[in-house]
Motif scaffolding. Structure first.
Motif, PDB file in Angstrom:
ATOM      1  N   PRO A 109       0.790  -1.230   0.000  1.00 48.21           N
ATOM      2  CA  PRO A 109       0.000   0.000   0.000  1.00 48.21           C
ATOM      3  C   PRO A 109       0.823   1.281   0.000  1.00 48.21           C
ATOM      4  O   PRO A 109       0.457   2.263  -0.661  1.00 48.21           O
ATOM      5  CB  PRO A 109      -0.840  -0.127   1.282  1.00 48.21           C
ATOM      6  N   ALA A 110       1.925   1.289   0.724  1.00 51.88           N
ATOM      7  CA  ALA A 110       2.723   2.514   0.815  1.00 51.88           C
ATOM      8  C   ALA A 110       3.343   2.916  -0.517  1.00 51.88           C
ATOM      9  O   ALA A 110       3.719   4.080  -0.709  1.00 51.88           O
ATOM     10  CB  ALA A 110       3.816   2.336   1.871  1.00 51.88           C
ATOM     11  N   ALA A 111       3.468   1.980  -1.448  1.00 47.40           N
ATOM     12  CA  ALA A 111       4.072   2.294  -2.742  1.00 47.40           C
ATOM     13  C   ALA A 111       3.156   3.152  -3.603  1.00 47.40           C
ATOM     14  O   ALA A 111       3.607   3.809  -4.537  1.00 47.40           O
ATOM     15  CB  ALA A 111       4.430   1.006  -3.477  1.00 47.40           C
ATOM     16  N   GLY A 112       1.860   3.124  -3.341  1.00 49.22           N
ATOM     17  CA  GLY A 112       0.929   3.929  -4.110  1.00 49.22           C
ATOM     18  C   GLY A 112       0.657   3.354  -5.481  1.00 49.22           C
ATOM     19  O   GLY A 112       0.780   2.148  -5.717  1.00 49.22           O
ATOM     20  N   ASN A 113       0.290   4.224  -6.421  1.00 51.02           N
ATOM     21  CA  ASN A 113      -0.010   3.795  -7.783  1.00 51.02           C
ATOM     22  C   ASN A 113       1.252   3.397  -8.524  1.00 51.02           C
ATOM     23  O   ASN A 113       2.377   3.722  -8.110  1.00 51.02           O
ATOM     24  CB  ASN A 113      -0.698   4.918  -8.554  1.00 51.02           C
ATOM     25  N   THR A 114       1.075   2.710  -9.651  1.00 51.34           N
ATOM     26  CA  THR A 114       2.204   2.385 -10.521  1.00 51.34           C
ATOM     27  C   THR A 114       1.711   2.328 -11.955  1.00 51.34           C
ATOM     28  O   THR A 114       0.499   2.373 -12.216  1.00 51.34           O
ATOM     29  CB  THR A 114       2.883   1.066 -10.105  1.00 51.34           C
ATOM     30  N   SER A 115       2.646   2.217 -12.904  1.00 50.11           N
ATOM     31  CA  SER A 115       2.273   2.279 -14.320  1.00 50.11           C
ATOM     32  C   SER A 115       3.401   1.730 -15.169  1.00 50.11           C
ATOM     33  O   SER A 115       4.452   1.316 -14.650  1.00 50.11           O
ATOM     34  CB  SER A 115       1.972   3.730 -14.736  1.00 50.11           C
ATOM     35  N   GLN A 228       9.418   2.237   5.348  1.00 55.05           N
ATOM     36  CA  GLN A 228       8.118   2.903   5.260  1.00 55.05           C
ATOM     37  C   GLN A 228       7.011   1.927   4.868  1.00 55.05           C
ATOM     38  O   GLN A 228       5.863   2.084   5.291  1.00 55.05           O
ATOM     39  CB  GLN A 228       8.213   4.059   4.267  1.00 55.05           C
ATOM     40  N   VAL A 229       7.338   0.914   4.071  1.00 57.46           N
ATOM     41  CA  VAL A 229       6.368  -0.129   3.738  1.00 57.46           C
ATOM     42  C   VAL A 229       5.987  -0.907   4.990  1.00 57.46           C
ATOM     43  O   VAL A 229       4.802  -1.196   5.242  1.00 57.46           O
ATOM     44  CB  VAL A 229       6.942  -1.066   2.657  1.00 57.46           C
ATOM     45  N   GLN A 230       6.968  -1.243   5.805  1.00 61.29           N
ATOM     46  CA  GLN A 230       6.704  -2.002   7.032  1.00 61.29           C
ATOM     47  C   GLN A 230       5.941  -1.174   8.061  1.00 61.29           C
ATOM     48  O   GLN A 230       5.176  -1.715   8.869  1.00 61.29           O
ATOM     49  CB  GLN A 230       8.023  -2.500   7.622  1.00 61.29           C
ATOM     50  N   ALA A 231       6.120   0.154   8.007  1.00 68.12           N
ATOM     51  CA  ALA A 231       5.437   1.032   8.954  1.00 68.12           C
ATOM     52  C   ALA A 231       3.959   1.193   8.635  1.00 68.12           C
ATOM     53  O   ALA A 231       3.176   1.619   9.500  1.00 68.12           O
ATOM     54  CB  ALA A 231       6.112   2.398   8.986  1.00 68.12           C
ATOM     55  N   CYS A 232       3.549   0.846   7.417  1.00 69.65           N
ATOM     56  CA  CYS A 232       2.140   0.987   7.020  1.00 69.65           C
ATOM     57  C   CYS A 232       1.732  -0.248   6.225  1.00 69.65           C
ATOM     58  O   CYS A 232       1.661  -0.210   4.989  1.00 69.65           O
ATOM     59  CB  CYS A 232       1.935   2.254   6.211  1.00 69.65           C
ATOM     60  N   PRO A 233       1.467  -1.361   6.916  1.00 67.64           N
ATOM     61  CA  PRO A 233       1.142  -2.592   6.196  1.00 67.64           C
ATOM     62  C   PRO A 233      -0.250  -2.594   5.572  1.00 67.64           C
ATOM     63  O   PRO A 233      -0.525  -3.389   4.675  1.00 67.64           O
ATOM     64  CB  PRO A 233       1.255  -3.667   7.281  1.00 67.64           C
ATOM     65  N   VAL A 234      -1.136  -1.743   6.050  1.00 69.20           N
ATOM     66  CA  VAL A 234      -2.505  -1.694   5.533  1.00 69.20           C
ATOM     67  C   VAL A 234      -2.830  -0.250   5.162  1.00 69.20           C
ATOM     68  O   VAL A 234      -2.618   0.676   5.959  1.00 69.20           O
ATOM     69  CB  VAL A 234      -3.514  -2.218   6.569  1.00 69.20           C
ATOM     70  N   GLY A 235      -3.338  -0.065   3.939  1.00 71.74           N
ATOM     71  CA  GLY A 235      -3.639   1.279   3.461  1.00 71.74           C
ATOM     72  C   GLY A 235      -4.918   1.841   4.052  1.00 71.74           C
ATOM     73  O   GLY A 235      -5.671   1.115   4.725  1.00 71.74           O
ATOM     74  N   PRO A 236      -5.171   3.149   3.841  1.00 71.47           N
ATOM     75  CA  PRO A 236      -4.336   4.060   3.054  1.00 71.47           C
ATOM     76  C   PRO A 236      -3.072   4.469   3.803  1.00 71.47           C
ATOM     77  O   PRO A 236      -3.055   4.511   5.031  1.00 71.47           O
ATOM     78  CB  PRO A 236      -5.257   5.251   2.814  1.00 71.47           C
ATOM     79  N   CYS A 237      -2.014   4.726   3.018  1.00 72.14           N
ATOM     80  CA  CYS A 237      -0.712   5.052   3.584  1.00 72.14           C
ATOM     81  C   CYS A 237      -0.207   6.369   2.992  1.00 72.14           C
ATOM     82  O   CYS A 237      -0.542   6.717   1.856  1.00 72.14           O
ATOM     83  CB  CYS A 237       0.307   3.964   3.265  1.00 72.14           C
ATOM     84  N   PRO A 238       0.610   7.089   3.733  1.00 74.60           N
ATOM     85  CA  PRO A 238       1.265   8.251   3.129  1.00 74.60           C
ATOM     86  C   PRO A 238       2.252   7.798   2.057  1.00 74.60           C
ATOM     87  O   PRO A 238       2.779   6.686   2.115  1.00 74.60           O
ATOM     88  CB  PRO A 238       1.981   8.907   4.309  1.00 74.60           C
ATOM     89  N   ALA A 239       2.474   8.628   1.057  1.00 77.29           N
ATOM     90  CA  ALA A 239       3.410   8.296  -0.010  1.00 77.29           C
ATOM     91  C   ALA A 239       4.817   8.121   0.543  1.00 77.29           C
ATOM     92  O   ALA A 239       5.220   8.816   1.483  1.00 77.29           O
ATOM     93  CB  ALA A 239       3.404   9.381  -1.075  1.00 77.29           C
ATOM     94  N   ILE A 240       5.530   7.178  -0.013  1.00 75.12           N
ATOM     95  CA  ILE A 240       6.914   6.946   0.406  1.00 75.12           C
ATOM     96  C   ILE A 240       7.746   8.175   0.076  1.00 75.12           C
ATOM     97  O   ILE A 240       7.703   8.700  -1.037  1.00 75.12           O
ATOM     98  CB  ILE A 240       7.496   5.703  -0.285  1.00 75.12           C
ATOM     99  N   VAL A 241       8.493   8.607   1.047  1.00 72.77           N
ATOM    100  CA  VAL A 241       9.421   9.717   0.854  1.00 72.77           C
ATOM    101  C   VAL A 241      10.827   9.146   0.906  1.00 72.77           C
ATOM    102  O   VAL A 241      11.286   8.694   1.961  1.00 72.77           O
ATOM    103  CB  VAL A 241       9.240  10.807   1.929  1.00 72.77           C
ATOM    104  N   ALA A 242      11.489   9.118  -0.237  1.00 73.08           N
ATOM    105  CA  ALA A 242      12.851   8.568  -0.306  1.00 73.08           C
ATOM    106  C   ALA A 242      13.783   9.642  -0.840  1.00 73.08           C
ATOM    107  O   ALA A 242      13.489  10.291  -1.851  1.00 73.08           O
ATOM    108  CB  ALA A 242      12.886   7.341  -1.216  1.00 73.08           C
ATOM    109  N   VAL A 243      14.881   9.835  -0.168  1.00 80.12           N
ATOM    110  CA  VAL A 243      15.879  10.808  -0.608  1.00 80.12           C
ATOM    111  C   VAL A 243      16.709  10.149  -1.707  1.00 80.12           C
ATOM    112  O   VAL A 243      17.536   9.275  -1.435  1.00 80.12           O
ATOM    113  CB  VAL A 243      16.765  11.260   0.570  1.00 80.12           C
TER     114      VAL A 243
END
Length: 484
Positions: A109-115, A228-243
């Motif tokens: 869920p934390a990964a959000g949409n994809t394409s 961040q994926v492990q911190a939110c195993p069930v959605g909705p989740c905030p978008a992953i913020v990666a530097v």
């Protein structure tokens, strides 16, 4: 480069090997070819799993794979297509076909949409939700279908069009091979080749082909995404913020693997999510089609020892003469700059020209001949030394071979510098009795193919590793079984 058209043979004769790569390495029974899935309709899923590295690290990654509800068709030999693989499945289609790709979002869920975006093709979409570059498969199992006509033969890339700085880094990319609809007359399809020619042009005939997708990974970004994926195993989740800048990759990949894993066989069970290898083999004089794709953020200078390669096309655009539109006009390169997102199709060959001795170990009086064609190569296709550089026929080696008692006799080194013993009388050196040199029937010349950026031939800063493999020149009589 050589102008002759090579022939494939298979028989019983043996060969001795010399390693031309500065290092003696154990040879695994690996082949590469261009394995993938074929058809006109593909059902893919984007999901997460772990990829492996030679240093023992398991890197959390994302990748495209085959939806388990479908049964794909494989080419040029049977394989596997897991739900997640790096790189994604190679899609093999034919020029002019209408291709449909249905993508299901199986990411956490934390990964959000994809394409997926398909550079170079006019794509229409069905379903999904609006995204920045294309319609997207929504988080939580959403789907979207992409359709396009395979208008251009050659090698093409595909990759995520959603949060690309993160999703491509995580592994959401792959390649498409478009085969020509009308291969030129006179070209002969090899047993493990996808087609007889790369394009609708007689100058693009080839004997074997290999894919090289070059990429890199910054494992710190992957670790941050996993946390961040492990911190939110069930959605909705905030978008992953990666530097993602500054960017410091520490793993460098050929077809999703690093040296020496990339020389192990395709579909080996030890690489459940990295099915494709990168270990080219060839016979002297064969024409090798190199399909090269820059899939990473960095440019990787791909350097191949043994000869230059002729560029046939970039991004599926055949480089021909502006005068006759038939003659090839691509440059000869000894290093390919793998620009991010760019593909190149190239032809490579090896004949032994320039080594300055008879690599077949012919002897005066043994009945062997070398009849040069206009370019100087042996022109009799039925001879085992077809394509030999005639200027070196019968020429002795200019140095004494090493003492076999102090040389590691392995599959990549047989104690002599000969490509094969063709004559009835074996070579006699200062330390070797006649008739005792046929120590390994499969071995051949080995040339290191690697990144010319020295840091990129490491695995997490340990040498050797990374973007490095070996080209093996097998004896003309040895059957190269790409299924092994």
């Amino acid at each position: 480069m050589t102008p002759f058209t090579s022939k494939r043979r298979a028989s019983r004769a043996g060969i001795l090997a010399v390693c031309a790569s500065f290092a003696l390495l154990p040879l695994r029974p690996a082949r590469a070819a261009v394995p993938g899935i074929t058809g006109t309709s593909f059902s893919l899923v984007a999901s997460a799993d772990y990829t492996t590295q030679p240093d023992g690290a398991a890197i959390y990654s994302w990748g495209y794979g085959c939806d388990p509800a479908t049964t794909p068709a494989f080419a040029p030999f049977p394989g596997t297509c897991p739900q997640m693989q790096l790189p994604g499945p190679t899609l093999i289609v034919t020029e002019g076909q209408l291709v449909t790709v249905t993508l299901r979002n199986g990411l956490p869920p934390a990964a959000g949409n994809t394409s997926i975006v398909f550079p170079g093709f006019q794509v229409t979409t069905t379903g999904g939700v609006a995204g920045l570059l294309t319609q997207e498969a929504a988080s939580g199992g959403g789907t979207v279908t992409y359709s396009f006509t395979a208008t251009s033969p050659g090698t093409h890339a595909y990759h995520s069009g959603t949060q690309a700085d993160l999703q491509i880094e995580m592994g959401l990319f792959g390649a498409i091979v478009v085969l020509p609809a009308s291969p030129p007359a006179g070209c002969v399809k090899g047993r493990f080749s996808l087609a007889a020619a790369a394009f609708d042009n007689a100058a693009t005939c080839y004997d074997r082909e290999y894919m090289f997708q070059l990429s890199e990974m910054d494992s710190r970004i992957h670790d941050a995404a996993l946390a961040q994926v492990q911190a939110c195993p069930v959605g909705p989740c905030p978008a992953i913020v990666a530097v993602t800048e500054p960017y410091h990759p520490n793993y460098f990949l050929l077809n999703g693997r690093s040296m020496p894993d990339d020389m192990d066989t395709s579909y080996a069970p030890g690489y459940a999510h990295q099915p494709y290898n990168a270990n080219p083999h060839m016979h002297p004089g064969e024409k090798i089609l190199m399909r090269i794709v820059g899939q990473g953020r960095w440019q990787h200078p791909f350097h191949f020892h043994g000869n230059h390669a002729r560029v046939l096309a970039r991004d599926g655009n055949l480089l021909v003469s502006a005068i006759d539109q038939v003659s090839l006009a691509g440059p000869l390169l000894f290093t390919t700059p793998t620009v991010s997102g760019q593909t190149q199709d190239q032809i490579f060959t090896w004949t032994g020209k320039g080594l300055n001795w008879d690599v077949y170990n012919h002897h005066a009086g043994d009945g062997s001949t070398c009849t040069p064609d206009a370019a100087g190569y042996h022109s009799v296709p039925t001879d085992p030394n077809y394509g030999e550089w005639c200027a070196d026929h019968l020429k002795p080696i200019p140095v004494a071979p090493p003492d076999p008692t102090i040389v590691a006799i392995g599959q990549w080194y047989g104690g002599t510098p000969y490509l094969g013993i063709q004559s009835t009388g074996a070579f006699t050196g200062t330390n070797e009795p006649p008739g005792t040199l046929n120590q390994n029937p499969q071995a051949g010349y080995a040339y290191m193919w690697h990144s010319h950026n020295e840091r990129e031939i490491t695995t997490n800063d340990v040498f050797p590793g990374g973007i490095m493999s070996m080209l093996l020149i097998d004896p003309p009589s040895w059957f190269i079984d790409e299924t092994l």
